[in-house]
Design a protein around this motif. Structure first.
Motif, PDB file in Angstrom:
ATOM      1  N   GLU A   1      -5.867   7.119  -8.763  1.00 47.69           N
ATOM      2  CA  GLU A   1      -5.133   6.324  -7.784  1.00 47.69           C
ATOM      3  C   GLU A   1      -5.563   4.867  -7.895  1.00 47.69           C
ATOM      4  O   GLU A   1      -6.698   4.555  -8.237  1.00 47.69           O
ATOM      5  CB  GLU A   1      -5.387   6.825  -6.354  1.00 47.69           C
ATOM      6  CG  GLU A   1      -4.717   8.134  -6.030  1.00 47.69           C
ATOM      7  CD  GLU A   1      -5.594   9.331  -6.348  1.00 47.69           C
ATOM      8  OE1 GLU A   1      -6.792   9.144  -6.611  1.00 47.69           O
ATOM      9  OE2 GLU A   1      -5.071  10.446  -6.332  1.00 47.69           O
ATOM     10  N   THR A   2      -4.658   4.017  -7.545  1.00 45.17           N
ATOM     11  CA  THR A   2      -4.966   2.588  -7.577  1.00 45.17           C
ATOM     12  C   THR A   2      -5.863   2.242  -6.401  1.00 45.17           C
ATOM     13  O   THR A   2      -5.857   2.936  -5.374  1.00 45.17           O
ATOM     14  CB  THR A   2      -3.666   1.756  -7.498  1.00 45.17           C
ATOM     15  OG1 THR A   2      -3.044   2.021  -6.227  1.00 45.17           O
ATOM     16  CG2 THR A   2      -2.720   2.095  -8.628  1.00 45.17           C
ATOM     17  N   PRO A   3      -6.599   1.169  -6.504  1.00 47.21           N
ATOM     18  CA  PRO A   3      -7.449   0.755  -5.374  1.00 47.21           C
ATOM     19  C   PRO A   3      -6.635   0.482  -4.114  1.00 47.21           C
ATOM     20  O   PRO A   3      -7.081   0.770  -3.013  1.00 47.21           O
ATOM     21  CB  PRO A   3      -8.122  -0.518  -5.885  1.00 47.21           C
ATOM     22  CG  PRO A   3      -8.096  -0.402  -7.363  1.00 47.21           C
ATOM     23  CD  PRO A   3      -6.853   0.363  -7.692  1.00 47.21           C
ATOM     24  N   GLN A   4      -5.432  -0.054  -4.291  1.00 47.59           N
ATOM     25  CA  GLN A   4      -4.586  -0.324  -3.122  1.00 47.59           C
ATOM     26  C   GLN A   4      -4.220   0.981  -2.420  1.00 47.59           C
ATOM     27  O   GLN A   4      -4.253   1.068  -1.196  1.00 47.59           O
ATOM     28  CB  GLN A   4      -3.317  -1.066  -3.537  1.00 47.59           C
ATOM     29  CG  GLN A   4      -2.432  -1.390  -2.357  1.00 47.59           C
ATOM     30  CD  GLN A   4      -1.179  -2.153  -2.764  1.00 47.59           C
ATOM     31  OE1 GLN A   4      -1.052  -2.576  -3.900  1.00 47.59           O
ATOM     32  NE2 GLN A   4      -0.281  -2.324  -1.825  1.00 47.59           N
ATOM     33  N   TYR A   5      -3.882   1.997  -3.194  1.00 48.40           N
ATOM     34  CA  TYR A   5      -3.538   3.295  -2.607  1.00 48.40           C
ATOM     35  C   TYR A   5      -4.738   3.871  -1.854  1.00 48.40           C
ATOM     36  O   TYR A   5      -4.585   4.387  -0.742  1.00 48.40           O
ATOM     37  CB  TYR A   5      -3.083   4.271  -3.696  1.00 48.40           C
ATOM     38  CG  TYR A   5      -2.865   5.672  -3.186  1.00 48.40           C
ATOM     39  CD1 TYR A   5      -1.688   6.011  -2.531  1.00 48.40           C
ATOM     40  CD2 TYR A   5      -3.841   6.652  -3.322  1.00 48.40           C
ATOM     41  CE1 TYR A   5      -1.485   7.283  -2.043  1.00 48.40           C
ATOM     42  CE2 TYR A   5      -3.658   7.929  -2.832  1.00 48.40           C
ATOM     43  CZ  TYR A   5      -2.472   8.245  -2.200  1.00 48.40           C
ATOM     44  OH  TYR A   5      -2.279   9.507  -1.714  1.00 48.40           O
ATOM     45  N   LEU A   6      -5.910   3.781  -2.451  1.00 50.02           N
ATOM     46  CA  LEU A   6      -7.115   4.301  -1.795  1.00 50.02           C
ATOM     47  C   LEU A   6      -7.393   3.558  -0.493  1.00 50.02           C
ATOM     48  O   LEU A   6      -7.783   4.174   0.505  1.00 50.02           O
ATOM     49  CB  LEU A   6      -8.310   4.203  -2.741  1.00 50.02           C
ATOM     50  CG  LEU A   6      -8.247   5.084  -3.983  1.00 50.02           C
ATOM     51  CD1 LEU A   6      -9.417   4.759  -4.919  1.00 50.02           C
ATOM     52  CD2 LEU A   6      -8.256   6.554  -3.605  1.00 50.02           C
ATOM     53  N   LEU A   7      -7.188   2.259  -0.495  1.00 52.56           N
ATOM     54  CA  LEU A   7      -7.395   1.468   0.708  1.00 52.56           C
ATOM     55  C   LEU A   7      -6.391   1.844   1.793  1.00 52.56           C
ATOM     56  O   LEU A   7      -6.753   2.028   2.962  1.00 52.56           O
ATOM     57  CB  LEU A   7      -7.289  -0.028   0.382  1.00 52.56           C
ATOM     58  CG  LEU A   7      -7.560  -0.998   1.515  1.00 52.56           C
ATOM     59  CD1 LEU A   7      -8.984  -0.848   2.020  1.00 52.56           C
ATOM     60  CD2 LEU A   7      -7.308  -2.424   1.057  1.00 52.56           C
ATOM     61  N   GLU A   8      -5.112   1.983   1.400  1.00 51.03           N
ATOM     62  CA  GLU A   8      -4.080   2.379   2.362  1.00 51.03           C
ATOM     63  C   GLU A   8      -4.351   3.770   2.921  1.00 51.03           C
ATOM     64  O   GLU A   8      -4.149   4.022   4.117  1.00 51.03           O
ATOM     65  CB  GLU A   8      -2.704   2.339   1.703  1.00 51.03           C
ATOM     66  CG  GLU A   8      -2.197   0.941   1.434  1.00 51.03           C
ATOM     67  CD  GLU A   8      -0.908   0.922   0.623  1.00 51.03           C
ATOM     68  OE1 GLU A   8      -0.384   2.006   0.296  1.00 51.03           O
ATOM     69  OE2 GLU A   8      -0.425  -0.177   0.324  1.00 51.03           O
ATOM     70  N   GLU A   9      -4.828   4.661   2.069  1.00 47.18           N
ATOM     71  CA  GLU A   9      -5.148   6.022   2.520  1.00 47.18           C
ATOM     72  C   GLU A   9      -6.285   5.986   3.545  1.00 47.18           C
ATOM     73  O   GLU A   9      -6.226   6.663   4.578  1.00 47.18           O
ATOM     74  CB  GLU A   9      -5.534   6.890   1.323  1.00 47.18           C
ATOM     75  CG  GLU A   9      -5.858   8.328   1.682  1.00 47.18           C
ATOM     76  CD  GLU A   9      -6.288   9.132   0.477  1.00 47.18           C
ATOM     77  OE1 GLU A   9      -5.986  10.341   0.464  1.00 47.18           O
ATOM     78  OE2 GLU A   9      -6.935   8.581  -0.436  1.00 47.18           O
ATOM     79  N   GLU A  10      -7.284   5.189   3.263  1.00 52.99           N
ATOM     80  CA  GLU A  10      -8.419   5.069   4.182  1.00 52.99           C
ATOM     81  C   GLU A  10      -7.978   4.489   5.525  1.00 52.99           C
ATOM     82  O   GLU A  10      -8.383   4.973   6.587  1.00 52.99           O
ATOM     83  CB  GLU A  10      -9.491   4.179   3.540  1.00 52.99           C
ATOM     84  CG  GLU A  10     -10.781   4.099   4.307  1.00 52.99           C
ATOM     85  CD  GLU A  10     -11.813   3.256   3.579  1.00 52.99           C
ATOM     86  OE1 GLU A  10     -12.523   2.497   4.281  1.00 52.99           O
ATOM     87  OE2 GLU A  10     -11.901   3.337   2.348  1.00 52.99           O
TER      88      GLU A  10
END
Length: 172
Positions: A99-108
């Motif tokens: 996953e992209t870092p942006q996706y991980l951030l949005e998930e968090e």
């Protein structure tokens, strides 16, 4: 079959005769030795291909031994390869995140919002909602667990959804 010791298997008639004479025996040998594996026919064909590739060095009198040895070795190599594949399939792969870092951030961020939104629910709504969504229980099972009617459980879940929708844009 041996006419002349200098003959080799490269002659089409000799090769065809060897194939007709030995193909069923070789297939039966592979089938019984390796418990009827599906690739026995393929290995038999590959053994004859190897015989053709080495036709200058193999005399007709040695063709049978050559074929049986080559086919048996190919099957054994295949079994060894399958064991290696199974051994590595059992190993747990390292945690790799694609996953992209942006996706991980949005998930968090979503999980934080979700936790806050769940905290705004009443205890009865939260329990009914989580049993329904997280545990996959039916409304009837939840009603039996909580000692209430199915209609009450339905109402609690509906109201929980309503509150979650109003507090989180992702639920709309």
């Amino acid at each position: 079959m041996p006419k002349d010791l200098n003959e080799n298997v490269c002659d089409d008639e000799i090769f065809a005769g060897i194939y007709k004479k030995l193909s069923k025996d070789l297939l039966g040998f592979l089938y019984y030795k390796f418990n009827g594996r599906a690739d026995c026919n393929d290995k038999m064909q590959e053994a004859f291909i190897k015989l053709w590739d080495n036709c200058r060095t193999v005399s007709p009198s040695k063709a049978k031994a050559f074929l049986f040895k080559v086919a048996s070795n190919m099957m054994l190599n295949e079994l060894k390869h399958e064991k290696v594949v199974l051994r590595y399939a059992k190993q747990k792969p390292k945690d790799i995140n694609i996953e992209t870092p942006q996706y991980l951030l949005e998930e968090e961020e979503f999980l934080k919002k979700y936790q806050v939104a769940l905290a705004t629910l009443t205890e009865n709504q939260r329990v009914a909602f989580l049993l329904f969504k997280a545990d996959g229980k039916s409304q009837k099972e939840i009603a039996e667990m909580l000692g209430v009617t199915r209609r009450v459980v339905e109402s609690r879940i509906f109201n929980a959804y309503k509150k979650l929708r109003s507090s989180m844009d992702e639920f709309k």
